[in-house]
Motif scaffolding. Structure first.
Motif, PDB file in Angstrom:
ATOM      1  N   VAL A 165       0.840  -1.204   0.000  1.00 43.89           N
ATOM      2  CA  VAL A 165       0.000   0.000   0.000  1.00 43.89           C
ATOM      3  C   VAL A 165       0.873   1.250   0.000  1.00 43.89           C
ATOM      4  O   VAL A 165       1.768   1.397   0.837  1.00 43.89           O
ATOM      5  CB  VAL A 165      -0.927   0.019   1.233  1.00 43.89           C
ATOM      6  CG1 VAL A 165      -1.844   1.234   1.194  1.00 43.89           C
ATOM      7  CG2 VAL A 165      -1.748  -1.271   1.314  1.00 43.89           C
ATOM      8  N   ASP A 166       0.602   2.134  -0.952  1.00 43.12           N
ATOM      9  CA  ASP A 166       1.200   3.463  -0.966  1.00 43.12           C
ATOM     10  C   ASP A 166       0.147   4.464  -0.501  1.00 43.12           C
ATOM     11  O   ASP A 166      -0.968   4.504  -1.059  1.00 43.12           O
ATOM     12  CB  ASP A 166       1.661   3.852  -2.374  1.00 43.12           C
ATOM     13  CG  ASP A 166       2.870   3.043  -2.836  1.00 43.12           C
ATOM     14  OD1 ASP A 166       3.614   2.560  -1.958  1.00 43.12           O
ATOM     15  OD2 ASP A 166       3.060   2.907  -4.059  1.00 43.12           O
TER      16      ASP A 166
ATOM     17  N   ASP B 288       5.240  -8.299   8.584  1.00 46.35           N
ATOM     18  CA  ASP B 288       5.245  -9.684   9.073  1.00 46.35           C
ATOM     19  C   ASP B 288       4.568 -10.644   8.099  1.00 46.35           C
ATOM     20  O   ASP B 288       4.728 -11.871   8.215  1.00 46.35           O
ATOM     21  CB  ASP B 288       4.541  -9.772  10.429  1.00 46.35           C
ATOM     22  CG  ASP B 288       5.337  -9.109  11.542  1.00 46.35           C
ATOM     23  OD1 ASP B 288       6.537  -8.829  11.337  1.00 46.35           O
ATOM     24  OD2 ASP B 288       4.755  -8.846  12.615  1.00 46.35           O
ATOM     25  N   ASN B 289       3.787 -10.091   7.158  1.00 44.81           N
ATOM     26  CA  ASN B 289       3.075 -10.932   6.192  1.00 44.81           C
ATOM     27  C   ASN B 289       3.556 -10.683   4.757  1.00 44.81           C
ATOM     28  O   ASN B 289       2.812 -10.920   3.802  1.00 44.81           O
ATOM     29  CB  ASN B 289       1.567 -10.668   6.291  1.00 44.81           C
ATOM     30  CG  ASN B 289       0.958 -11.215   7.563  1.00 44.81           C
ATOM     31  OD1 ASN B 289       0.583 -12.380   7.627  1.00 44.81           O
ATOM     32  ND2 ASN B 289       0.868 -10.372   8.593  1.00 44.81           N
ATOM     33  N   ASP B 290       4.787 -10.189   4.631  1.00 43.71           N
ATOM     34  CA  ASP B 290       5.393  -9.912   3.319  1.00 43.71           C
ATOM     35  C   ASP B 290       4.667  -8.822   2.544  1.00 43.71           C
ATOM     36  O   ASP B 290       4.777  -8.750   1.309  1.00 43.71           O
ATOM     37  CB  ASP B 290       5.463 -11.186   2.464  1.00 43.71           C
ATOM     38  CG  ASP B 290       6.377 -12.237   3.083  1.00 43.71           C
ATOM     39  OD1 ASP B 290       7.404 -11.849   3.666  1.00 43.71           O
ATOM     40  OD2 ASP B 290       6.038 -13.435   2.996  1.00 43.71           O
ATOM     41  N   GLY B 291       3.914  -7.975   3.255  1.00 48.36           N
ATOM     42  CA  GLY B 291       3.296  -6.818   2.635  1.00 48.36           C
ATOM     43  C   GLY B 291       4.127  -5.574   2.925  1.00 48.36           C
ATOM     44  O   GLY B 291       5.246  -5.643   3.413  1.00 48.36           O
ATOM     45  N   ASP B 292       3.548  -4.411   2.609  1.00 45.47           N
ATOM     46  CA  ASP B 292       4.289  -3.165   2.822  1.00 45.47           C
ATOM     47  C   ASP B 292       3.297  -2.008   2.918  1.00 45.47           C
ATOM     48  O   ASP B 292       2.296  -1.969   2.191  1.00 45.47           O
ATOM     49  CB  ASP B 292       5.266  -2.924   1.668  1.00 45.47           C
ATOM     50  CG  ASP B 292       6.127  -1.695   1.882  1.00 45.47           C
ATOM     51  OD1 ASP B 292       6.773  -1.600   2.946  1.00 45.47           O
ATOM     52  OD2 ASP B 292       6.146  -0.822   0.997  1.00 45.47           O
ATOM     53  N   LEU B 293       3.586  -1.077   3.813  1.00 47.19           N
ATOM     54  CA  LEU B 293       2.800   0.149   3.952  1.00 47.19           C
ATOM     55  C   LEU B 293       3.767   1.314   3.883  1.00 47.19           C
ATOM     56  O   LEU B 293       4.638   1.464   4.740  1.00 47.19           O
ATOM     57  CB  LEU B 293       2.032   0.160   5.277  1.00 47.19           C
ATOM     58  CG  LEU B 293       1.238   1.441   5.601  1.00 47.19           C
ATOM     59  CD1 LEU B 293       0.208   1.728   4.518  1.00 47.19           C
ATOM     60  CD2 LEU B 293       0.561   1.315   6.962  1.00 47.19           C
ATOM     61  N   ARG B 294       3.622   2.134   2.849  1.00 47.06           N
ATOM     62  CA  ARG B 294       4.536   3.254   2.623  1.00 47.06           C
ATOM     63  C   ARG B 294       3.751   4.555   2.685  1.00 47.06           C
ATOM     64  O   ARG B 294       2.770   4.741   1.952  1.00 47.06           O
ATOM     65  CB  ARG B 294       5.218   3.101   1.264  1.00 47.06           C
ATOM     66  CG  ARG B 294       6.287   4.133   0.961  1.00 47.06           C
ATOM     67  CD  ARG B 294       7.078   3.741  -0.275  1.00 47.06           C
ATOM     68  NE  ARG B 294       6.277   3.840  -1.481  1.00 47.06           N
ATOM     69  CZ  ARG B 294       6.520   4.716  -2.475  1.00 47.06           C
ATOM     70  NH1 ARG B 294       7.544   5.556  -2.396  1.00 47.06           N
ATOM     71  NH2 ARG B 294       5.766   4.727  -3.547  1.00 47.06           N
TER      72      ARG B 294
END
Length: 254
Positions: A116-117, A144-150
C-alpha cells in the motif's frame, strides 16, 4: 467576616472549575497541530474511546484505541473495505489522502500481504498519523506478512500522474482541504490518470461528502469518471453517529 467567607467560597468554586476543566482536558488528551488541526479523544456511539483528527470544522479521521486500533470507525471506511473485498486479487493499493490512515489500516487488517502506498500532502497530518493513529502497528503487521505500507508526503494528483502504467489494483481517493473536496481529484484528467495507473480489472473508489444535501460535486465527479470508465456506481455511506452530512463512495472498474 461574611465578605471573607464569600471570598473563600468563590475561590473554592473557582478551584473546582479549574480542576474539572483540567480533568476534562486530560480525558480529551488534546494535541494541536501546527496547521490548525486538532487530535483529541472523544466517545463513540457505544461509549468507547475514539481518537479523532479534526480539521476545517469536520472529522477527517478516527481510530479506536488499543486492540481495535486497526478496525474502521466511520461507515465510509467500511465501504472502502467492501470494495476491496470485491477485488480478491488486489494486492497493490494506492490511497490518495492519508489522514490517520484508516483505510490503509483496514487493508493491513484484512489483506496484510498487500503493498500500500499512502499519499498525504500535509506534513502535519503525516506526523499525526505516525504519532497517534497506529500507523506503525499496521506497517508492522504488513511487514510480518510480506506486505508493505509506505506513507509518502506529496501532492496526490502529481503522484497519480507520475505513477507507472498498470501499477495498482485499487485506487482510493479520500482527500479533502478541510471540509472542501479537492477539485483536481475529480476531473477527467484525474479519471484518465486512474485508468492508466490501474491494472486491467482494477477499481477506483472516491469518498464524496454531500454538505447539506448538495450533490453538485458528486454529480461532476461521476460525470468525469463515467466519461473515462464508461460506468460508475454509488454506494451510500450514511453515518448519523458521526456527522449530519452524507457520504457516498463512487466506484468505477477498469
Amino acid at each position: 467576616m461574611a465578605g471573607k467567607k464569600n471570598m473563600r467560597a468563590a475561590a473554592l468554586a473557582a478551584g473546582v472549575v479549574v480542576a474539572a476543566t483540567a480533568c476534562a482536558l486530560r480525558r480529551l488528551d488534546p494535541h494541536p497541530l501546527r496547521d490548525g488541526g486538532l487530535v483529541y479523544t472523544t466517545r463513540g456511539p457505544q461509549g468507547e474511546p475514539v481518537r479523532v483528527l479534526r480539521r476545517g470544522g469536520v472529522f477527517q479521521s478516527a481510530t479506536y484505541l488499543g486492540e481495535k486500533c486497526l478496525e474502521p470507525v466511520f461507515e465510509y471506511y467500511r465501504a472502502f473495505g467492501d470494495v476491496l473485498g470485491r477485488a480478491p486479487g488486489a494486492c497493490r493499493v494506492l490511497v490518495v489522502g492519508g489522514g490517520g490512515c484508516s483505510f490503509p489500516k483496514l487493508v493491513a487488517l484484512e489483506r496484510p500481504c498487500a503493498r500500500v502506498d499512502v499519499v498525504e500532502i500535509d506534513p502535519c497530518v503525516v506526523d499525526a498519523a505516525g504519532r497517534w493513529f497506529y500507523v506503525d502497528e499496521a506497517a508492522r503487521r504488513m511487514r510480518d506478512n510480506d506486505g508493505d505500507l509506505r506513507l509518502v508526503c506529496a501532492d496526490g494528483r502529481a503522484f497519480l500522474d507520475a505513477a507507472p502504467t498498470a501499477s495498482y489494483d485499487m485506487i482510493a481517493l479520500d482527500a479533502f482541504a478541510g471540509a472542501a473536496p479537492v477539485a483536481e481529484l475529480a476531473d477527467e484528467g484525474c479519471a484518465r490518470a486512474c485508468w492508466r495507473a490501474l491494472t486491467p480489472g482494477g477499481v477506483v473508489a472516491a469518498n464524496v461528502v454531500t454538505p447539506a444535501g448538495d450533490a453538485a460535486f458528486l454529480r461532476d465527479l461521476c460525470c468525469a469518471f463515467e466519461a473515462v470508465f464508461g460506468q460508475v456506481e454509488l454506494l451510500p455511506c450514511e453515518d448519523d453517529a458521526w456527522g449530519a452530512d452524507d457520504n457516498y463512495l463512487m466506484v468505477a472498474w477498469r
